[in-house]
Design an enzyme around this catalytic site. Structure first.
Site, PDB file in Angstrom:
ATOM      1  CD  GLU A 146      -3.018   0.838   2.291  1.00  0.00           C
ATOM      2  OE1 GLU A 146      -3.585  -0.266   2.277  1.00  0.00           O
ATOM      3  OE2 GLU A 146      -3.254   1.716   3.121  1.00  0.00           O
ATOM      4  CG  ASP A 148      -1.935   4.621   2.779  1.00  0.00           C
ATOM      5  OD1 ASP A 148      -2.568   4.073   1.868  1.00  0.00           O
ATOM      6  OD2 ASP A 148      -1.740   4.101   3.889  1.00  0.00           O
ATOM      7  CD  GLU A 150      -4.561   7.232   5.327  1.00  0.00           C
ATOM      8  OE1 GLU A 150      -5.523   6.463   5.410  1.00  0.00           O
ATOM      9  OE2 GLU A 150      -3.637   7.263   6.152  1.00  0.00           O
ATOM     10  CD  GLN A 163      -1.703   9.616   8.206  1.00  0.00           C
ATOM     11  OE1 GLN A 163      -1.433  10.113   9.290  1.00  0.00           O
ATOM     12  NE2 GLN A 163      -2.335   8.452   8.115  1.00  0.00           N
ATOM     13  CB  THR A 164       3.151  10.074   2.570  1.00  0.00           C
ATOM     14  OG1 THR A 164       4.325  10.390   3.331  1.00  0.00           O
ATOM     15  CG2 THR A 164       2.730  11.298   1.778  1.00  0.00           C
ATOM     16  CD1 TRP A 241      -8.899   6.494  12.909  1.00  0.00           C
ATOM     17  CD2 TRP A 241      -7.193   7.820  12.344  1.00  0.00           C
ATOM     18  NE1 TRP A 241      -8.778   6.453  11.541  1.00  0.00           N
ATOM     19  CE2 TRP A 241      -7.728   7.255  11.169  1.00  0.00           C
ATOM     20  CE3 TRP A 241      -6.115   8.687  12.244  1.00  0.00           C
ATOM     21  CZ2 TRP A 241      -7.226   7.533   9.895  1.00  0.00           C
ATOM     22  CZ3 TRP A 241      -5.601   8.968  10.975  1.00  0.00           C
ATOM     23  CH2 TRP A 241      -6.152   8.382   9.824  1.00  0.00           C
ATOM     24  N   GLY A 245      -6.606  12.851  18.040  1.00  0.00           N
ATOM     25  CA  GLY A 245      -6.712  11.527  18.645  1.00  0.00           C
ATOM     26  C   GLY A 245      -8.138  11.046  18.841  1.00  0.00           C
ATOM     27  NE  ARG A 322       5.466   4.074  15.374  1.00  0.00           N
ATOM     28  CZ  ARG A 322       4.917   4.359  14.189  1.00  0.00           C
ATOM     29  NH1 ARG A 322       4.798   5.616  13.794  1.00  0.00           N
ATOM     30  NH2 ARG A 322       4.483   3.389  13.415  1.00  0.00           N
TER      31      ARG A 322
END
Length: 368
Positions: A146, A148, A150, A163-164, A241, A245, A322
């Site tokens: 995918e 994206d 978005e 966002q990508t 979301w 948030g 992360r």
């Protein structure tokens, strides 16, 4: 990307998308209309400079072959919320209390350039997601790829964000996400958003500015998308979301929310996704990778640097919480890295100029 909507069954049309007329044509002689065009470009450049915008934003449009909706797309879900223009050159995707809506390309592509001019909903848009992306989740449920783009709505007075993201071979736990803001209001006019997916590089564009480039690294393995994908466009309720948030949800008092798509581009090699031995795409891939949008010029690199340092506010490459070790494709750029904390978020909040409200003029109408 939320995949709650199942793909509808449809006939796949093997159609090359190279027949429609070009979006931009050049001529050898300078006509009066082209003279006017160049004069307007000069005025726009002056306006951009005087208004504080970086003049590197001004670039000539890519020479693209656009298609009608029927030449490349079909309904994905909620046909009753899809409004096609009479000439089939544009389509409005609507979100209301009943449903969101979506479209999908009628072919899978073995690499390609996917592009559209998009105008986003206006007014209160919290909780809304407008997505333009490629995927093969319906064919490869657990190992899907995918790419994206978005767009995330916001409360009134706050700008749209977007966002990508990149997923390869089902690598949903290793999202390669970046988030940005824009230097314009995407709800006021159309801008072109594009995804180049080639054998060794992925480039996301806003107009002709490359905002993100990912070069294939052997250590990525299956994380680099490599299976045939379709092109999608959707608008849907992501109240859980998308904005703060999930604290700000879609307010249906402002419905309908319409995202408009026009000047669609699908350039690539249509393939049967179940035929892994297909080798009839070599010429099409060579043509794709020799196109002007497949090479970033020095001027575009300057524009890319300007955009990322000014408008990017999260990057997975700088997120050590992360991902303690950066992914193999991450090119750590010191001028970018200095802007971010170990969380991948900015050290200092971005400052944006608020739109000035027009002054109310005194009522000078005579009263008798």
């Amino acid at each position: 990307m939320d995949h709650r909507y199942r793909r509808v069954n449809r006939h796949r049309r093997r159609r090359q998308c190279s027949s429609p007329s070009s979006e931009t044509k050049t001529t050898t002689s300078l006509t009066s209309s082209s003279s006017l065009h160049h004069l307007l470009l000069f005025i726009l450049c002056v306006n951009h400079i005087s208004s504080g915008y970086n003049p590197i934003n001004m670039a000539m449009a890519f020479d693209l072959n656009t298609i009608t909706f029927d030449q490349g797309y079909a309904t994905l879900f909620s046909d009753f919320n899809i409004d096609r223009s009479d000439d089939d050159q544009s389509v409005r995707l609507i979100l209301n209390r009943q449903s969101g809506s979506g479209i999908i390309s009628t072919d899978y592509y073995n690499y390609g350039f996917f592009s559209a001019k998009i105008k986003l909903p206006t007014r209160y848009t919290a909780g809304i997601v407008v997505a333009f992306y490629t995927s093969n989740v319906d064919m490869f449920t657990k190992t899907h790829d995918e790419l994206d783009l978005e767009f995330l709505g916001n409360v009134r007075g706050k700008p749209w964000r977007f966002q990508t993201n990149i997923y390869g071979n089902g690598s949903t736990t290793r999202g390669r996400e970046e988030r940005y803001r824009l230097w314009f209001d995407p709800s006021k006019e159309f801008h072109r958003y594009s995804i180049l997916w080639a054998r060794n590089k992925i480039i996301f564009y806003v107009d002709e500015i490359p905002i993100r480039e990912v070069l294939r690294d052997d250590n990525m393995g299956g994380d680099y998308p490599s299976k045939p994908m379709s092109s999608y466009a959707t608008v849907w309720d992501a109240s859980s979301w998308a904005t703060n948030g999930g604290r700000n949800k879609v307010d249906y008092r402002f419905e309908p929310f319409a995202a408009e798509f026009r000047d669609l581009v699908l350039q690539g090699c249509p393939v049967d996704p179940t035929d892994a031995t297909s080798t009839n795409c070599l010429d099409a891939l060579d043509e794709l990778e020799s196109s002007e949008f497949a090479t970033i010029t020095p001027r575009q690199r300057q524009a890319k640097k300007w955009f990322r340092e000014k408008y990017m506010y999260y990057s997975y490459c700088y997120d050590r919480l992360r991902y303690p070790s950066p992914f193999p494709e991450c090119l750590l750029i010191s001028s970018e890295q200095d802007l971010f904390k170990n969380s991948g978020r900015l050290k200092n909040r971005q400052k944006f100029h608020r739109r000035r409200r027009p002054r109310r003029r005194p009522n000078t109408t005579a009263v008798y």
